[in-house]
Design an enzyme around this catalytic site. Structure first.
Site, PDB file in Angstrom:
ATOM      1  N   HIS A 196       0.800  -1.214   0.000  1.00 41.65           N
ATOM      2  CA  HIS A 196       0.000   0.000   0.000  1.00 41.65           C
ATOM      3  C   HIS A 196       0.835   1.268   0.000  1.00 41.65           C
ATOM      4  O   HIS A 196       0.440   2.284  -0.557  1.00 41.65           O
ATOM      5  CB  HIS A 196      -0.957  -0.014   1.194  1.00 41.65           C
ATOM      6  CG  HIS A 196      -2.227  -0.708   0.861  1.00 41.65           C
ATOM      7  ND1 HIS A 196      -2.916  -1.488   1.759  1.00 41.65           N
ATOM      8  CD2 HIS A 196      -2.929  -0.750  -0.276  1.00 41.65           C
ATOM      9  CE1 HIS A 196      -3.985  -1.969   1.161  1.00 41.65           C
ATOM     10  NE2 HIS A 196      -4.019  -1.536  -0.065  1.00 41.65           N
ATOM     11  N   ARG A 303       1.375  -4.612 -16.207  1.00 42.65           N
ATOM     12  CA  ARG A 303       2.382  -5.660 -15.991  1.00 42.65           C
ATOM     13  C   ARG A 303       1.870  -6.599 -14.909  1.00 42.65           C
ATOM     14  O   ARG A 303       2.157  -6.421 -13.721  1.00 42.65           O
ATOM     15  CB  ARG A 303       3.702  -5.030 -15.557  1.00 42.65           C
ATOM     16  CG  ARG A 303       4.397  -4.200 -16.624  1.00 42.65           C
ATOM     17  CD  ARG A 303       5.581  -3.473 -16.012  1.00 42.65           C
ATOM     18  NE  ARG A 303       6.570  -3.019 -16.974  1.00 42.65           N
ATOM     19  CZ  ARG A 303       6.721  -1.754 -17.357  1.00 42.65           C
ATOM     20  NH1 ARG A 303       5.934  -0.819 -16.881  1.00 42.65           N
ATOM     21  NH2 ARG A 303       7.674  -1.421 -18.216  1.00 42.65           N
ATOM     22  N   GLU A 423      10.141  -7.475 -28.215  1.00 42.89           N
ATOM     23  CA  GLU A 423      11.179  -6.962 -27.307  1.00 42.89           C
ATOM     24  C   GLU A 423      12.425  -7.829 -27.319  1.00 42.89           C
ATOM     25  O   GLU A 423      13.334  -7.631 -26.526  1.00 42.89           O
ATOM     26  CB  GLU A 423      10.622  -6.823 -25.880  1.00 42.89           C
ATOM     27  CG  GLU A 423       9.973  -8.069 -25.326  1.00 42.89           C
ATOM     28  CD  GLU A 423       9.330  -7.860 -23.957  1.00 42.89           C
ATOM     29  OE1 GLU A 423       9.695  -6.918 -23.240  1.00 42.89           O
ATOM     30  OE2 GLU A 423       8.469  -8.686 -23.595  1.00 42.89           O
ATOM     31  N   ASN A 446      12.567  -1.336 -23.814  1.00 42.21           N
ATOM     32  CA  ASN A 446      13.491  -1.532 -22.693  1.00 42.21           C
ATOM     33  C   ASN A 446      14.337  -2.779 -22.925  1.00 42.21           C
ATOM     34  O   ASN A 446      15.568  -2.731 -22.928  1.00 42.21           O
ATOM     35  CB  ASN A 446      12.728  -1.685 -21.378  1.00 42.21           C
ATOM     36  CG  ASN A 446      11.829  -0.499 -21.086  1.00 42.21           C
ATOM     37  OD1 ASN A 446      12.036   0.568 -21.634  1.00 42.21           O
ATOM     38  ND2 ASN A 446      10.840  -0.691 -20.241  1.00 42.21           N
ATOM     39  N   ASP A 447      13.654  -3.904 -23.113  1.00 37.89           N
ATOM     40  CA  ASP A 447      14.408  -5.142 -23.324  1.00 37.89           C
ATOM     41  C   ASP A 447      15.080  -5.157 -24.689  1.00 37.89           C
ATOM     42  O   ASP A 447      16.217  -5.607 -24.824  1.00 37.89           O
ATOM     43  CB  ASP A 447      13.481  -6.359 -23.179  1.00 37.89           C
ATOM     44  CG  ASP A 447      13.308  -6.735 -21.718  1.00 37.89           C
ATOM     45  OD1 ASP A 447      14.325  -6.915 -21.032  1.00 37.89           O
ATOM     46  OD2 ASP A 447      12.161  -6.802 -21.255  1.00 37.89           O
ATOM     47  N   ARG A 457      20.282  -0.749 -19.821  1.00 36.10           N
ATOM     48  CA  ARG A 457      19.440   0.391 -20.195  1.00 36.10           C
ATOM     49  C   ARG A 457      19.247   1.385 -19.065  1.00 36.10           C
ATOM     50  O   ARG A 457      19.093   2.581 -19.283  1.00 36.10           O
ATOM     51  CB  ARG A 457      18.085  -0.107 -20.675  1.00 36.10           C
ATOM     52  CG  ARG A 457      17.209  -0.599 -19.555  1.00 36.10           C
ATOM     53  CD  ARG A 457      16.016  -1.355 -20.076  1.00 36.10           C
ATOM     54  NE  ARG A 457      14.986  -1.382 -19.044  1.00 36.10           N
ATOM     55  CZ  ARG A 457      14.057  -2.306 -18.964  1.00 36.10           C
ATOM     56  NH1 ARG A 457      14.018  -3.284 -19.846  1.00 36.10           N
ATOM     57  NH2 ARG A 457      13.165  -2.270 -18.030  1.00 36.10           N
ATOM     58  N   CYS A 491       5.609   0.476 -25.680  1.00 39.11           N
ATOM     59  CA  CYS A 491       5.261   0.592 -24.263  1.00 39.11           C
ATOM     60  C   CYS A 491       6.506   0.639 -23.377  1.00 39.11           C
ATOM     61  O   CYS A 491       6.405   0.660 -22.161  1.00 39.11           O
ATOM     62  CB  CYS A 491       4.344  -0.555 -23.833  1.00 39.11           C
ATOM     63  SG  CYS A 491       5.108  -2.174 -24.007  1.00 39.11           S
TER      64      CYS A 491
HETATM   65  C1  PEP Z   1      10.008  -3.431 -22.264  1.00 40.66           C
HETATM   66  O1  PEP Z   1      10.820  -4.350 -22.232  1.00 40.66           O
HETATM   67  O2  PEP Z   1      10.171  -2.387 -22.922  1.00 40.66           O
HETATM   68  C2  PEP Z   1       8.757  -3.519 -21.491  1.00 40.66           C
HETATM   69  C3  PEP Z   1       7.808  -2.615 -21.607  1.00 40.66           C
HETATM   70  O3  PEP Z   1       8.654  -4.542 -20.605  1.00 40.66           O
HETATM   71  P1  PEP Z   1       9.326  -4.502 -19.130  1.00 40.66           P
HETATM   72  O4  PEP Z   1       9.908  -3.139 -18.934  1.00 40.66           O
HETATM   73  O5  PEP Z   1       8.253  -4.835 -18.199  1.00 40.66           O
HETATM   74  O6  PEP Z   1      10.363  -5.567 -19.268  1.00 40.66           O
HETATM   75 MG    MG Z   2      10.223  -6.247 -21.355  1.00 42.85          MG
END
Ligand code: PEP
Ligand code: MG
Length: 553
Positions: A196, A303, A423, A446-447, A457, A491
């Site tokens: 919380h 997520r 990704e 991101n990945d 990253r 995303c």
């Molecule tokens: C990503 O990899 O860009 C992604 C949105 O997934 P996460 O950041 O949850 O790995």
């Molecule tokens: Mg990811």
């Protein structure tokens, strides 16, 4: 929202990795809340135990009264949801089992009042943490914080809120609400993403990093620190440039939020008329509410794995519906993109401890769990424009397998859209085949960036997503989506990176899904863009001719 490797940046900075629990960056002096665990030590002589037990009881009553006041203040400010959360602390402080437990620790074991209060609360918390129900287990932290609050009263060390960055092992929601007017950010050694405290921090717009580990408590009271809730790191001895960036970030966030709320009904359209749908990365109702206030057109990434990181077994249908429904039921007919569990790597719950696999690979090995999650998402998101997203896809066959599982649980209901996260480099290279079996694609920059460039990253100060090796894969994915006649979104964090976002728009991305607190800012940036300029810029970066670009979108 992920762990990053420990490391140092330039100069004497020391970067402590954790998990981002609320976005934003803040600089300030550390206010260390719970390093001093003990007051008086030793055993209380028998003759004094009754009076000591009375002191412990009084401390619990003081804690309850304080929590009642915080609840009333929150209600007065119209924060009903947070008030309800804090109010459960009042009940915990007055719980007869806790009172009896503390009394017995003083009277029978001779513990001083403050020790007994912490120990009694820890015992109750440990019992709660054992419970298979994840929501109940999360309340363990709340009980501990009630114990600490009462212990501070017994010890006479209860402190007035002062301005700064809160540093603690864990905090309860009441601590966060109480300190929010003065706190600039929060860093916790422990803590859970759905605890919380994290929910309240997100809804109050306080940057927060959790799970930093015990080293965090080496930070001295009064030491200058930076909490970077975007990257999930705490920085000791921050260099002046970083402090300046953090200060700017705080001012910018405040101003941008006000503008965003005022303009939430205006479309996110470039000056030359291209509309971009801006969605939110949100896993809780508090985040969704903030995103909606800023004009989000739905959720682009929920997520789901973050809601079950401490799970002792695959979460069951009811448990998942119980967690998802409070979020998805508020969407009406707007987009609700729920990602299937992306377990593995830095998001491995205890029951998958030994796995080396990641994302959809793990789910396909557990067909019962996959079906149960699909059914739970369908039940919880029945009223929304439901989209189910498959994480860490490496080939079209995986998407086909998930579609078969989805068909098996449809039971005559409308089929939600099924999308693939792009990704991994494998997925990007196979995007044409994957797009043929998908209803939409979502690029996880991101990945993707990390895997393509072999970079960390989170530590990088640049925006490596604009590296041509990554951009070519994003371009290939966007083209694959267009040939298949489906939408493509981004995303990953690049979607809200001011340098990368225009280039993504130039590559023909249809939707951007960004942290809830960033929605309004990104919508505003879109309005300031010229799509033709964005295309020219992305073409330049890709080294393509203007002719090729005109055919792209
Ligand atoms: C990503 O990899 O860009 C992604 C949105 O997934 P996460 O950041 O949850 O790995
Ligand atoms: Mg990811």
């Amino acid at each position: 929202m992920r762990r990053v490797r420990k490391g140092r940046l330039a100069g004497h900075e020391s970067v402590m990795p954790g998990v981002s629990a609320a976005p934003g960056v803040a600089a300030g002096v550390a206010v260390v809340l719970d390093r001093a665990t003990g007051g008086r030590s030793g055993v209380v002589p028998r003759a004094k135990r009754a009076a000591e037990a009375e002191r412990a009881g009084e401390a619990l009553r003081l804690a309850a009264a304080e929590l009642e006041k915080i609840t009333a203040d929150l209600r007065r400010d119209g924060r009903r949801e947070e008030a309800d959360i804090v109010e459960t602390g009042v009940l915990m402080a007055m719980d007869p089992i806790l009172t009896a437990r503390v009394e017995s620790l003083v009277v029978e074991s001779g513990l001083p009042a403050d020790y007994a209060l912490r120990a009694g609360a820890d015992q109750t918390a440990a019992e709660l943490a054992e419970v298979a129900d994840a929501t109940l287990a999360q309340r363990a932290d709340d009980v501990r914080s009630v114990g600490r609050r009462a212990a501070a009263h017994a010890q006479g060390t209860a402190r007035e809120a002062t301005e700064g960055v809160l540093v603690a092992t864990s905090l309860g929601p009441a601590d966060v609400a109480e300190w929010a007017p003065k706190a600039k950010g929060i860093a916790l050694a422990a803590g859970g993403i759905t605890a919380h405290a994290a929910i309240v921090a997100r809804s109050l717009g306080l940057p927060m990093v959790i799970g930093v580990g015990p080293d965090l408590l080496q930070i001295a009271d009064g030491e200058e620190v930076v909490v970077d809730g975007d990257r999930g790191v705490v920085v000791r001895r921050p260099d002046p440039e970083r402090i300046a960036l953090a200060r700017n970030d705080a001012g910018r966030r405040r101003a941008a939020r006000e503008i965003a709320i005022a303009r939430r009904l205006e479309p996110a359209q470039t000056k030359d008329g291209r509309t971009i749908r801006v969605l939110a990365n949100a896993s809780t109702h508090a985040e969704l509410r903030e995103a909606a206030q800023q004009g989000a057109e739905g959720i682009g990434l929920l997520r789901s794995e973050l809601l079950f990181l401490e799970a002792a077994a695959w979460p069951g249908f009811d448990e998942q519906v119980g967690v998802l429904r409070p979020v998805l039921s508020h969407l009406g007919g707007r987009a609700a993109t729920v990602r299937l569990f992306d377990f593995g790597g830095d998001k491995t719950p205890p029951f998958l401890r030994d796995t080396t696999a990641r994302g959809v690979e793990i789910l396909l090995d557990a067909p019962g769990a996959l079906r149960s999650q699909l059914a739970a998402i369908m039940a919880a998101g029945a009223d929304a424009e439901l989209r189910i997203l498959v994480p860490m896809v490496t080939g079209a066959g995986q998407l086909q397998a998930v579609r078969r599982a989805l068909d098996a649980v449809l039971d005559g209901r409308r089929r939600p859209q099924l999308g693939a996260m792009i990704e991994t480099p494998e997925a990007a290279l196979d995007a044409n085949a994957i797009a043929k079996h998908a209803d939409f694609l979502s690029i996880g920059t991101n990945d993707l960036t990390q895997l393509v460039l072999g970079l960390d990253r989170e530590q990088s100060k640049t925006a490596p997503v604009t590296d041509v090796r990554v951009l070519r894969l994003i371009d290939a994915t966007a083209r694959a989506a267009r040939s298949a006649g489906i939408l493509v979104d981004v995303c990953g964090e690049a979607a809200s990176d001011p340098k990368a976002m225009p280039i993504l728009v130039g590559l023909g991305i249809d939707e951007l899904s960004v942290a809830a607190a960033r929605v309004g800012q990104v919508r505003q940036w879109v309005r300031e863009l010229d799509f033709a300029d964005c295309r020219r810029r992305s073409d330049e970066l890709l080294g393509q001719s203007g002719h090729a670009s005109r055919q792209r979108v």
